[in-house]
Design a protein around this motif. Structure first.
Motif, PDB file in Angstrom:
ATOM      1  N   GLU A 120     -50.959  64.414   8.323  1.00 39.44           N
ATOM      2  CA  GLU A 120     -50.579  64.575   6.877  1.00 39.44           C
ATOM      3  C   GLU A 120     -50.764  63.351   6.229  1.00 39.44           C
ATOM      4  OE1 GLU A 120     -48.721  67.133   5.055  1.00 39.44           O
ATOM      5  OE2 GLU A 120     -49.322  68.571   6.858  1.00 39.44           O
ATOM      6  N   GLY A 121     -51.173  63.125   4.984  1.00 40.15           N
ATOM      7  CA  GLY A 121     -51.467  62.112   4.310  1.00 40.15           C
ATOM      8  C   GLY A 121     -50.700  62.264   2.917  1.00 40.15           C
ATOM      9  N   LEU A 122     -50.288  61.170   2.315  1.00 41.90           N
ATOM     10  CA  LEU A 122     -49.429  61.245   1.074  1.00 41.90           C
ATOM     11  C   LEU A 122     -49.814  59.758   0.302  1.00 41.90           C
ATOM     12  CD1 LEU A 122     -47.060  62.000  -0.600  1.00 41.90           C
ATOM     13  CD2 LEU A 122     -45.622  60.637   0.840  1.00 41.90           C
ATOM     14  N   ILE A 123     -49.753  59.951  -0.778  1.00 39.57           N
ATOM     15  CA  ILE A 123     -49.688  58.773  -1.912  1.00 39.57           C
ATOM     16  C   ILE A 123     -48.607  58.893  -2.666  1.00 39.57           C
ATOM     17  CG2 ILE A 123     -52.222  58.280  -1.824  1.00 39.57           C
ATOM     18  CD1 ILE A 123     -52.785  59.255  -4.541  1.00 39.57           C
ATOM     19  N   GLU A 124     -47.870  57.953  -3.183  1.00 37.99           N
ATOM     20  CA  GLU A 124     -46.661  58.010  -4.105  1.00 37.99           C
ATOM     21  C   GLU A 124     -46.642  56.841  -4.994  1.00 37.99           C
ATOM     22  OE1 GLU A 124     -42.793  60.154  -2.855  1.00 37.99           O
ATOM     23  OE2 GLU A 124     -42.312  58.051  -2.620  1.00 37.99           O
ATOM     24  N   LEU A 125     -46.308  57.230  -6.020  1.00 41.29           N
ATOM     25  CA  LEU A 125     -46.330  56.087  -7.346  1.00 41.29           C
ATOM     26  C   LEU A 125     -45.162  55.291  -6.854  1.00 41.29           C
ATOM     27  CD1 LEU A 125     -47.512  55.573 -10.075  1.00 41.29           C
ATOM     28  CD2 LEU A 125     -45.653  56.708 -11.058  1.00 41.29           C
ATOM     29  N   ASN A 126     -45.524  53.719  -7.047  1.00 41.09           N
ATOM     30  CA  ASN A 126     -44.224  52.921  -6.972  1.00 41.09           C
ATOM     31  C   ASN A 126     -44.209  51.940  -8.216  1.00 41.09           C
ATOM     32  OD1 ASN A 126     -45.961  50.733  -6.645  1.00 41.09           O
ATOM     33  ND2 ASN A 126     -46.227  51.485  -4.558  1.00 41.09           N
ATOM     34  N   GLN A 127     -45.041  51.976  -9.075  1.00 39.09           N
ATOM     35  CA  GLN A 127     -45.174  51.495 -10.391  1.00 39.09           C
ATOM     36  C   GLN A 127     -45.914  52.018 -11.270  1.00 39.09           C
ATOM     37  OE1 GLN A 127     -46.023  47.291  -9.445  1.00 39.09           O
ATOM     38  NE2 GLN A 127     -46.513  46.736 -11.689  1.00 39.09           N
ATOM     39  N   TYR A 128     -45.456  51.937 -12.691  1.00 43.90           N
ATOM     40  CA  TYR A 128     -45.970  52.683 -13.630  1.00 43.90           C
ATOM     41  C   TYR A 128     -45.990  52.017 -14.930  1.00 43.90           C
ATOM     42  CZ  TYR A 128     -47.767  55.968 -17.212  1.00 43.90           C
ATOM     43  OH  TYR A 128     -48.451  56.547 -18.077  1.00 43.90           O
ATOM     44  N   SER A 129     -46.892  51.731 -15.723  1.00 38.28           N
ATOM     45  CA  SER A 129     -46.580  51.104 -17.047  1.00 38.28           C
ATOM     46  C   SER A 129     -47.700  51.532 -17.852  1.00 38.28           C
ATOM     47  CB  SER A 129     -46.864  49.556 -16.984  1.00 38.28           C
ATOM     48  OG  SER A 129     -48.263  49.157 -16.588  1.00 38.28           O
ATOM     49  N   SER A 130     -47.243  51.580 -19.334  1.00 40.56           N
ATOM     50  CA  SER A 130     -48.235  52.098 -20.304  1.00 40.56           C
ATOM     51  C   SER A 130     -48.100  51.584 -21.704  1.00 40.56           C
ATOM     52  CB  SER A 130     -47.971  53.667 -20.528  1.00 40.56           C
ATOM     53  OG  SER A 130     -48.830  54.355 -21.471  1.00 40.56           O
ATOM     54  N   SER A 131     -49.079  51.411 -22.232  1.00 41.04           N
ATOM     55  CA  SER A 131     -49.023  50.776 -23.717  1.00 41.04           C
ATOM     56  C   SER A 131     -49.493  51.824 -24.692  1.00 41.04           C
ATOM     57  CB  SER A 131     -49.592  49.390 -23.873  1.00 41.04           C
ATOM     58  OG  SER A 131     -51.118  49.790 -23.667  1.00 41.04           O
ATOM     59  N   CYS A 132     -49.656  53.074 -24.227  1.00 42.96           N
ATOM     60  CA  CYS A 132     -50.139  54.367 -24.961  1.00 42.96           C
ATOM     61  C   CYS A 132     -48.850  55.122 -25.465  1.00 42.96           C
ATOM     62  CB  CYS A 132     -51.136  55.127 -24.131  1.00 42.96           C
ATOM     63  SG  CYS A 132     -52.607  54.049 -23.348  1.00 42.96           S
TER      64      CYS A 132
END
Length: 278
Positions: free
Chosen positions: A265-277
């Motif tokens: 099983e493979g997984l990617i998971e968000l650990n950091q997010y930023s946006s100026s939009c």
């Protein structure tokens, strides 16, 4: 037989999804057939009949118009059967209805490593009402090293691929060819429009790979550091199965993607997010 190295490549070289980026967990050799012309047209008509749930959602039927330049940055962890094997970073820089997306990832397991870098340029097509890849440049070092440059024409229905100096051309009659990052952005656009199923095609290094996607029921999950989030899964079916999870509360960004292998099983998971939009 699927090797450990090929699984790593699916998680990194193909983005998340490609993706994902994608950056997005797209397999190198999907054998998923395209919908027939009539079936795809029927699915398109049905999806366009889905009513908007709120007045704000109706505004999302058209692309986001961003007058000032802004950016979105997403960082992901990569796991293989629960073991942390690498990281992925994806940055979108927006101006109006154009964007530049840079995706970078690296992973290593059992001494096998892969480093991936891609720069894609995309824009909104007023004639076909969709996000299209204009061109992209992908470089991979380590396992399956390559230098790939691709340009698109005829509203994304034709492509020219330069793979380490070897030139090939590809075409699609009805569905645009896209890089993995634009594919993820178009998935998000269809989700905002309320579609329940759709078909997309990715331009791979030596082939074009068609996929079908199905929106699933909402679910909740605890994602650190944001806590409990409502997620909308989109299931990709075919020889390889991937499920993508988008979060409405986070501007419908991709939170995680899971590759459903028979053994691994493979997984990617968000650990950091930023946006100026906005």
């Amino acid at each position: 037989m699927t090797t450990m190295a090929s699984i790593i490549t699916r998680l990194t070289v193909c983005g998340f999804s490609s993706l994902l980026g994608p950056v997005l967990l797209l397999a190198l050799a999907f054998s998923l057939p395209l919908l027939s012309d009539n079936a795809f047209a029927s699915a398109l008509r049905l999806s366009q009949q889905v009513p908007s749930q709120t007045s704000s959602q109706s505004l999302l039927q058209e692309p986001e118009l961003i007058a000032e330049q802004c950016s979105r940055s997403s960082h992901y962890d990569i796991y293989l059967s629960g073991i942390h094997t690498g990281t992925m970073k994806r940055t979108e820089t927006w101006q109006g209805t154009t964007a530049v997306v840079i995706s970078e990832s690296e992973a290593s397991i059992l001494g096998i490593g892969t480093q991936y870098h891609q720069r894609a340029e995309l824009s909104w097509s007023n004639s076909t009402n969709e996000w299209l890849t204009d061109k992209f440049h992908q470089k991979v070092s380590g396992f399956r090293a390559r230098d790939m440059q691709v340009s698109f024409s005829n509203n994304g229905r034709e492509s020219r691929v330069d793979l380490d100096g070897d030139i090939e051309s590809y075409s699609s009659a009805n569905i645009a060819l896209r890089d993995v990052d634009t594919l993820a952005i178009q998935m998000r656009q269809y989700l905002l429009q309320g579609r329940q199923q759709f078909a997309l095609i990715r331009q791979a290094s030596d082939a074009i790979e068609p996929y079908q996607f199905y929106v699933q029921d909402k679910q909740t999950a605890n994602i650190e550091p944001w806590g409990e989030l409502t997620l909308i899964p989109i299931k990709q079916t075919g020889a390889e199965e991937v499920t993508y999870y988008f979060a409405p509360a986070m501007d419908y960004q991709l939170i995680k993607a899971r590759y459903h292998g028979i053994i691994i099983e493979g997984l990617i998971e968000l650990n950091q997010y930023s946006s100026s939009c906005e």
